[in-house]
Design a protein around this motif. Structure first.
Motif, PDB file in Angstrom:
ATOM      1  N   GLY A  42      46.812  70.187  52.824  1.00 31.69           N
ATOM      2  CA  GLY A  42      47.919  71.143  52.773  1.00 31.69           C
ATOM      3  C   GLY A  42      49.185  70.551  53.358  1.00 31.69           C
ATOM      4  N   THR A  43      49.856  71.303  54.202  1.00 33.67           N
ATOM      5  CA  THR A  43      51.069  70.787  54.831  1.00 33.67           C
ATOM      6  C   THR A  43      50.784  70.155  56.185  1.00 33.67           C
ATOM      7  OG1 THR A  43      51.552  73.055  55.494  1.00 33.67           O
ATOM      8  CG2 THR A  43      52.776  72.173  53.629  1.00 33.67           C
ATOM      9  N   ALA A  44      49.556  69.701  56.382  1.00 36.24           N
ATOM     10  CA  ALA A  44      49.195  68.730  57.426  1.00 36.24           C
ATOM     11  C   ALA A  44      49.110  69.289  58.842  1.00 36.24           C
ATOM     12  CB  ALA A  44      50.176  67.553  57.410  1.00 36.24           C
ATOM     13  N   ILE A  45      48.896  70.588  59.009  1.00 38.54           N
ATOM     14  CA  ILE A  45      48.848  71.140  60.364  1.00 38.54           C
ATOM     15  C   ILE A  45      47.666  70.602  61.171  1.00 38.54           C
ATOM     16  CG2 ILE A  45      48.344  73.265  61.638  1.00 38.54           C
ATOM     17  CD1 ILE A  45      51.269  72.837  61.076  1.00 38.54           C
ATOM     18  N   ASN A  60      44.376  63.984  53.468  1.00 36.77           N
ATOM     19  CA  ASN A  60      44.151  63.935  52.020  1.00 36.77           C
ATOM     20  C   ASN A  60      44.558  65.252  51.378  1.00 36.77           C
ATOM     21  OD1 ASN A  60      42.835  62.834  49.459  1.00 36.77           O
ATOM     22  ND2 ASN A  60      41.736  64.759  49.720  1.00 36.77           N
ATOM     23  N   ASP A  61      45.138  65.166  50.193  1.00 32.17           N
ATOM     24  CA  ASP A  61      45.415  66.366  49.403  1.00 32.17           C
ATOM     25  C   ASP A  61      45.489  65.993  47.930  1.00 32.17           C
ATOM     26  OD1 ASP A  61      46.322  69.368  50.136  1.00 32.17           O
ATOM     27  OD2 ASP A  61      47.272  68.742  48.266  1.00 32.17           O
ATOM     28  N   ILE A  62      45.079  66.922  47.085  1.00 34.86           N
ATOM     29  CA  ILE A  62      45.073  66.680  45.643  1.00 34.86           C
ATOM     30  C   ILE A  62      46.479  66.656  45.058  1.00 34.86           C
ATOM     31  CG2 ILE A  62      44.816  69.128  45.047  1.00 34.86           C
ATOM     32  CD1 ILE A  62      42.941  68.238  42.764  1.00 34.86           C
ATOM     33  N   PHE A  63      47.427  67.334  45.726  1.00 32.10           N
ATOM     34  CA  PHE A  63      48.775  67.447  45.189  1.00 32.10           C
ATOM     35  C   PHE A  63      49.695  66.351  45.730  1.00 32.10           C
ATOM     36  CE2 PHE A  63      47.440  72.037  45.028  1.00 32.10           C
ATOM     37  CZ  PHE A  63      47.198  72.031  43.658  1.00 32.10           C
ATOM     38  N   ASN A  66      52.307  67.619  48.474  1.00 31.87           N
ATOM     39  CA  ASN A  66      51.713  67.741  49.805  1.00 31.87           C
ATOM     40  C   ASN A  66      51.473  66.378  50.431  1.00 31.87           C
ATOM     41  OD1 ASN A  66      51.602  70.471  50.337  1.00 31.87           O
ATOM     42  ND2 ASN A  66      49.591  70.763  49.424  1.00 31.87           N
ATOM     43  N   THR A  67      51.034  65.427  49.619  1.00 25.62           N
ATOM     44  CA  THR A  67      50.777  64.083  50.136  1.00 25.62           C
ATOM     45  C   THR A  67      52.056  63.430  50.634  1.00 25.62           C
ATOM     46  OG1 THR A  67      48.947  63.879  48.566  1.00 25.62           O
ATOM     47  CG2 THR A  67      49.704  61.855  49.624  1.00 25.62           C
ATOM     48  N   LEU A  68      53.161  63.678  49.963  1.00 28.11           N
ATOM     49  CA  LEU A  68      54.449  63.150  50.423  1.00 28.11           C
ATOM     50  C   LEU A  68      54.815  63.740  51.780  1.00 28.11           C
ATOM     51  CD1 LEU A  68      56.399  63.267  47.024  1.00 28.11           C
ATOM     52  CD2 LEU A  68      55.543  61.222  48.209  1.00 28.11           C
ATOM     53  N   LEU A 246      58.309  68.785  40.861  1.00 28.49           N
ATOM     54  CA  LEU A 246      59.402  68.013  41.466  1.00 28.49           C
ATOM     55  C   LEU A 246      58.920  66.659  41.963  1.00 28.49           C
ATOM     56  CD1 LEU A 246      61.372  70.708  43.531  1.00 28.49           C
ATOM     57  CD2 LEU A 246      61.870  69.824  41.244  1.00 28.49           C
ATOM     58  N   ALA A 247      57.683  66.617  42.472  1.00 24.10           N
ATOM     59  CA  ALA A 247      57.131  65.350  42.961  1.00 24.10           C
ATOM     60  C   ALA A 247      56.807  64.398  41.817  1.00 24.10           C
ATOM     61  CB  ALA A 247      55.879  65.608  43.788  1.00 24.10           C
TER      62      ALA A 247
END
Length: 356
Positions: A42-45, A60-63, A66-68, A246-247
């Protein structure tokens, strides 16, 4: 110890308000681990909290979007993008040819015409930045600004009219929705300056589906999509498809679903962990992929499958298995009117019996 400050995420299901209590439950068991793999980042919390705690973190993230964000907060240790430079990215560069993808395909859906034009220009200018640190910071600013300007912080409905015509009531933040990008950038630059830091570990962010993530760590944190018992479920892809577009800006035009009113961008659309009927089967495969690690699963009661079903699955692979309740108490989900009936649960499994 002073309370750990965290980035203010606006991601659906974010554990920002719970992560300290989740971490305390893990620590109270006396588990020894030096590295963490956050499978549904997700957003890395959770990843960020683990980084603060000095662990080696693999996010790790599928999107891609989110990875950026994960790469910025977890891999990078500083912010090199200034506010003035960020604002300049909203302006076209002389002799650069720009696409108008957002303006041409999303008029009247998520943002105003002026904002659509700014998004088109900003993302292409950001993509052209040679400095990776600055480029990732620019993505962070744009993604967070787009989220905060949306009703419910989501993109599964074409409800720009709700934002523009909102006249007050029990929900909404009209002032924030209408704040210009320039003003929001100031806020998020300050966040990056505060929350990017060095913890002395080789932290990484990777972009994979949960089942295809081959990374190894001492502790695997699993915070999968939640299915409520009423059967209502909107996929994470539907909630955030616009940001994923956008990514992958250059691919948007060829991946728009014209049959959807919100013109869903189908880039990286996946059914993995998005179908209740397959959830337990996929969870079992995920656990078996990391059978030598400590497994921590975060889920809520009143969901499908049940906490007991998840626990029964985990204990087959992990003889040490405990269920821990995190009372939501004053914490709740903004879109849920029955928070008092729900609790967050941790199902923790190890290869050795846990001491209660």
């Amino acid at each position: 110890m002073s309370k750990i400050k965290l980035p203010v995420t606006r991601y659906y299901g974010s554990k920002r308000k719970l992560v300290e209590r989740i971490w305390n439950e893990i620590e109270n068991l006396g588990l020894e681990f030096n590295s963490v793999l956050d499978v549904f980042g997700g957003t890395a919390i959770f990843s960020y909290y683990s980084k603060v705690k000095g662990k080696t973190v693999i996010y790790n993230d599928i999107f891609t979007f989110n990875t950026l964000i994960g790469r910025k907060l977890i891999e990078h240790t500083s912010n090199e993008l200034t506010y003035d430079h960020a604002v300049d990215l909203l302006q076209p560069v002389a002799d650069r040819i720009y696409l108008n993808t957002i303006q041409e395909n999303f008029e009247g859906i998520y943002f105003t015409n002026e904002e659509n034009a700014q998004i088109d220009i900003f993302i292409q200018n950001a993509n052209a930045l040679e400095n990776e640190n600055q480029r990732l910071s620019a993505y962070y600013l744009l993604f967070q600004s787009c989220i905060i300007k949306r009703p419910y912080n989501l993109f599964h409905r074409n409800n720009l009219s709700m934002r523009l015509n909102y006249s007050g009531g029990n929900f909404g933040n009209k002032k924030t929705w209408e704040r210009p990008f320039e003003e929001l950038f100031s806020r998020f630059i300050k966040e990056l300056d505060e929350f990017t830091f060095e913890n002395g570990q080789p932290n990484r962010a990777v972009n994979s589906s949960a089942l295809n993530c081959n990374e190894i760590a001492d502790l695997i944190y699993i915070d999968p999509p939640y299915f409520n018992s009423k059967g209502h479920h909107t996929t994470y892809h539907s909630k955030y498809h616009f940001l994923e577009g956008l990514a992958n800006y250059g691919e948007i035009a060829n991946h728009i679903n014209p049959d959807k009113n919100n013109r869903e961008i189908v880039i990286n659309k996946s059914e993995e962990f998005e179908r209740p009927a397959r959830f337990l089967q996929e969870l079992e495969q995920l656990i078996l992929n990391h059978v030598n690690s400590i497994i921590v699963i975060s889920y809520r009661n009143n969901g499908v499958p049940s906490i007991q079903e998840i626990s029964d699955l985990l204990i087959v692979c992990k003889p040490g298995c405990q269920i821990h309740t995190i009372d939501l108490g004053m914490y709740g989900y903004a879109l849920n009117k029955t928070n008092k009936l729900n609790n967050e649960f941790l199902i923790i499994g190890t290869n050795d019996p846990l001491v209660a």
